[in-house]
Every structure is written in C-alpha cells, then in structure tokens.
Design a protein around this motif. Sequence first.
Motif, mmCIF file in Angstrom:
data_model
loop_
_atom_site.group_PDB
_atom_site.id
_atom_site.type_symbol
_atom_site.label_atom_id
_atom_site.label_comp_id
_atom_site.label_asym_id
_atom_site.label_seq_id
_atom_site.Cartn_x
_atom_site.Cartn_y
_atom_site.Cartn_z
ATOM 1 N N UNK A 1 0.826 -1.228 0.000
ATOM 2 C CA UNK A 1 0.000 0.000 0.000
ATOM 3 C C UNK A 1 0.854 1.269 0.000
ATOM 4 N N UNK A 2 2.174 1.112 0.220
ATOM 5 C CA UNK A 2 3.081 2.260 0.113
ATOM 6 C C UNK A 2 3.942 2.100 -1.134
ATOM 7 N N UNK A 3 3.939 3.151 -1.965
ATOM 8 C CA UNK A 3 4.808 3.150 -3.140
ATOM 9 C C UNK A 3 5.764 4.330 -3.018
ATOM 10 N N UNK A 4 7.046 4.071 -3.332
ATOM 11 C CA UNK A 4 8.038 5.150 -3.278
ATOM 12 C C UNK A 4 8.613 5.338 -4.669
ATOM 13 N N UNK A 5 8.379 6.528 -5.228
ATOM 14 C CA UNK A 5 8.956 6.836 -6.539
ATOM 15 C C UNK A 5 10.336 7.430 -6.282
ATOM 16 N N UNK A 6 11.374 6.838 -6.901
ATOM 17 C CA UNK A 6 12.716 7.357 -6.626
ATOM 18 C C UNK A 6 13.789 6.757 -7.498
ATOM 19 N N UNK A 7 15.027 7.166 -7.199
ATOM 20 C CA UNK A 7 16.205 6.528 -7.790
ATOM 21 C C UNK A 7 17.102 6.162 -6.614
ATOM 22 N N UNK A 8 17.770 5.005 -6.732
ATOM 23 C CA UNK A 8 18.553 4.482 -5.602
ATOM 24 C C UNK A 8 19.739 5.386 -5.253
ATOM 25 N N UNK A 9 20.146 6.260 -6.192
ATOM 26 C CA UNK A 9 21.326 7.102 -5.937
ATOM 27 C C UNK A 9 20.979 8.389 -5.207
ATOM 28 N N UNK A 10 19.698 8.685 -5.068
ATOM 29 C CA UNK A 10 19.316 9.966 -4.478
ATOM 30 C C UNK A 10 19.313 9.895 -2.950
ATOM 31 N N UNK A 11 20.101 10.765 -2.281
ATOM 32 C CA UNK A 11 20.102 10.745 -0.816
ATOM 33 C C UNK A 11 18.731 11.076 -0.233
ATOM 34 N N UNK A 12 17.969 11.888 -0.953
ATOM 35 C CA UNK A 12 16.631 12.253 -0.448
ATOM 36 C C UNK A 12 15.692 11.045 -0.494
ATOM 37 N N UNK A 13 15.868 10.223 -1.514
ATOM 38 C CA UNK A 13 15.089 8.984 -1.609
ATOM 39 C C UNK A 13 15.579 8.006 -0.534
ATOM 40 N N UNK A 14 16.898 7.915 -0.383
ATOM 41 C CA UNK A 14 17.478 7.023 0.639
ATOM 42 C C UNK A 14 16.945 7.382 2.026
ATOM 43 N N UNK A 15 16.754 8.667 2.246
ATOM 44 C CA UNK A 15 16.231 9.159 3.527
ATOM 45 C C UNK A 15 14.889 8.494 3.846
ATOM 46 N N UNK A 16 14.036 8.426 2.850
ATOM 47 C CA UNK A 16 12.712 7.812 3.047
ATOM 48 C C UNK A 16 12.858 6.297 3.233
ATOM 49 N N UNK A 17 13.762 5.690 2.432
ATOM 50 C CA UNK A 17 13.969 4.240 2.558
ATOM 51 C C UNK A 17 14.453 3.875 3.967
ATOM 52 N N UNK A 18 15.311 4.730 4.537
ATOM 53 C CA UNK A 18 15.829 4.449 5.885
ATOM 54 C C UNK A 18 14.683 4.434 6.897
ATOM 55 N N UNK A 19 13.790 5.417 6.781
ATOM 56 C CA UNK A 19 12.669 5.471 7.736
ATOM 57 C C UNK A 19 11.716 4.294 7.520
ATOM 58 N N UNK A 20 11.483 3.928 6.269
ATOM 59 C CA UNK A 20 10.631 2.754 6.007
ATOM 60 C C UNK A 20 11.264 1.506 6.631
ATOM 61 N N UNK B 1 18.434 12.343 8.499
ATOM 62 C CA UNK B 1 18.583 13.490 7.586
ATOM 63 C C UNK B 1 20.046 13.663 7.154
ATOM 64 N N UNK B 2 20.986 13.483 8.084
ATOM 65 C CA UNK B 2 22.405 13.608 7.726
ATOM 66 C C UNK B 2 22.962 12.286 7.194
ATOM 67 N N UNK B 3 22.524 11.188 7.802
ATOM 68 C CA UNK B 3 23.078 9.873 7.450
ATOM 69 C C UNK B 3 22.853 9.500 5.991
ATOM 70 N N UNK B 4 21.753 9.953 5.413
ATOM 71 C CA UNK B 4 21.458 9.591 4.022
ATOM 72 C C UNK B 4 22.504 10.158 3.062
ATOM 73 N N UNK B 5 23.289 11.126 3.531
ATOM 74 C CA UNK B 5 24.290 11.754 2.664
ATOM 75 C C UNK B 5 25.677 11.129 2.752
ATOM 76 N N UNK B 6 25.823 10.096 3.606
ATOM 77 C CA UNK B 6 27.175 9.587 3.842
ATOM 78 C C UNK B 6 27.842 8.975 2.609
ATOM 79 N N UNK B 7 27.037 8.362 1.736
ATOM 80 C CA UNK B 7 27.605 7.840 0.492
ATOM 81 C C UNK B 7 28.243 8.981 -0.290
#
Length: 227
Positions: A6-25, A164-170
């Motif tokens: 029931x949750x869909x995430x539109x994104x690209x795996x390289x985007x830190x902003x997308x990664x941010x949401x994936x981490x919380x999920x 918020x900061x951790x998603x940028x470590x890559x």
Amino acid sequence: MGKGSEIKLIGTAESPYVNRVQIVLNLKSIDYEFVEENLTCKSELLLTSNPVYKKVPVLIHANKPPIPESLIIIEYLDEIYSDVHPILPSDPLARADNRFWANYMDTKFFPLFEELRKTPGKEGKKAIVKQIIEGSQLLEEAFVKFSNGKPYFGGDDVGYLDVVLGCFLGWTKFVEKHNEFKIFDEARTPKLLEWTNRIWSHEALKDVIPGSETLKNFYMILMKYKP
Ligand SMILES: N[C@@H](CCC(=O)N[C@@H](CS)C(=O)NCC(=O)O)C(=O)O
C-alpha cells in the motif's frame, strides 16, 4: 519490497533524499514498492505526482494524494506509524530544534556540495571547501548537544537528524575520495567521525546507501544533464 504494497516510493537508488525515506521505512519495518524513476526522462507518474518540483522522492500511500519532499514524507511516516521506532522526539521544543538543524542541513550544508561540483577552478572550489569545513564543525557541536554522550543524534538509536544527515554519507565519502580534504576528521569533528562509522553499518542504512561506483555513474549523468 512488495509489489502491490500500500506504500509506493517513486525514486532513484542514488538519491540521498530517496534514501532518507527508505531508511525510515526500514526503521519502521514498513513494506513498500520501489518505483524506479529515470530522471533524464521523467515519467508521467512523477510529473503528475509532483507537478511543482518534478523531483524524487514521492510517496504514494494507498489511493491518497501523493506526498513529495523527503522531510515532509518522513514526518508523515513518523505520524502514521508512530508506535514503531518514532524518529522525532515528543517534546515540542526538541522537535523544533531537530527541524531547525534538518533545515540547516538541507538549505545550507548539502547545497555546498552541489556548488562545489559546479564551481570551476581551484580558487573557487577552495572557498567552498572552507564553508563545508565550517559547516561540519557546526554539525559536530549539534551532534554533541543532541546525542548527550549517547551514540546517535537521536540518543540510543537512530532518530530524525541521524536519518537526515546519514542519508548523505555515500556522497560525503564520494566527495572525500575525489577531493583532497576530509569532511569529517579526527581533529575537527571527532564525535561525528565516530558516528559516521557507527551509522554506516546500521541495519536500516547498510543496504540503502549507494556505493562509490554507483555514485560515480550518477555523478557523470549530473555533469552531463546539470553541468
Ligand atoms: N527538497 C527535495 C530535494 C529532492 C531532490 O533534489 N531530488 C533530486 C534527486 S537527488 C531530483 O529529483 N532531481 C531532479 C531534477 O532536479 O530535475 C527533497 O527533500 O525531497
């Protein structure tokens, strides 16, 4: 990652902003479907889901209207799944302080890396590196205050600012690898350096943050489409 979730995430795996949401999920153990987006040829789904910014991530929850903007998405998830791994503190003042620093990271600190990429010449880049270093020292002070002797900004486990900061470590590792300076180091930011090593292997992040080869390919695309 369930198709038909029931949750869909539109994104690209390289985007830190997308990664941010994936981490919380991941933190909240929420099953979701990842809908891969091609930012060089944006899909109709993205353009209609986020007509204002046309950017990823966008979260679609069941048949409700889409939610763009990573910080708004993670706060939404924290509200609707409040019983599993809350990321924002319950105290309103502490929440405000967390949001202040998230805003600093997104509007001041991270944009410096994009500026560094786009600025030609050694002298121009040197001035931006100086600002990045000053910013990292501010973040060290914030970490000391929020963590209060514990391992994460959020205390005993990953919280809002860790995400918020951790998603940028890559990306910070990538920038360090391809430039002659360290963003986090033993002398200036000892606590944050320890934190980067600790959070890097956290269950919620370790399969989400892209490696340097993936980021290199994405960087090449950025240089071509957004020089
Ligand atoms: N403020 C946005 C930033 C999102 C963002 O910049 N996404 C980039 C990928 S890293 C994007 O979709 N870029 C496409 C474009 O600029 O056209 C958020 O927090 O979600």
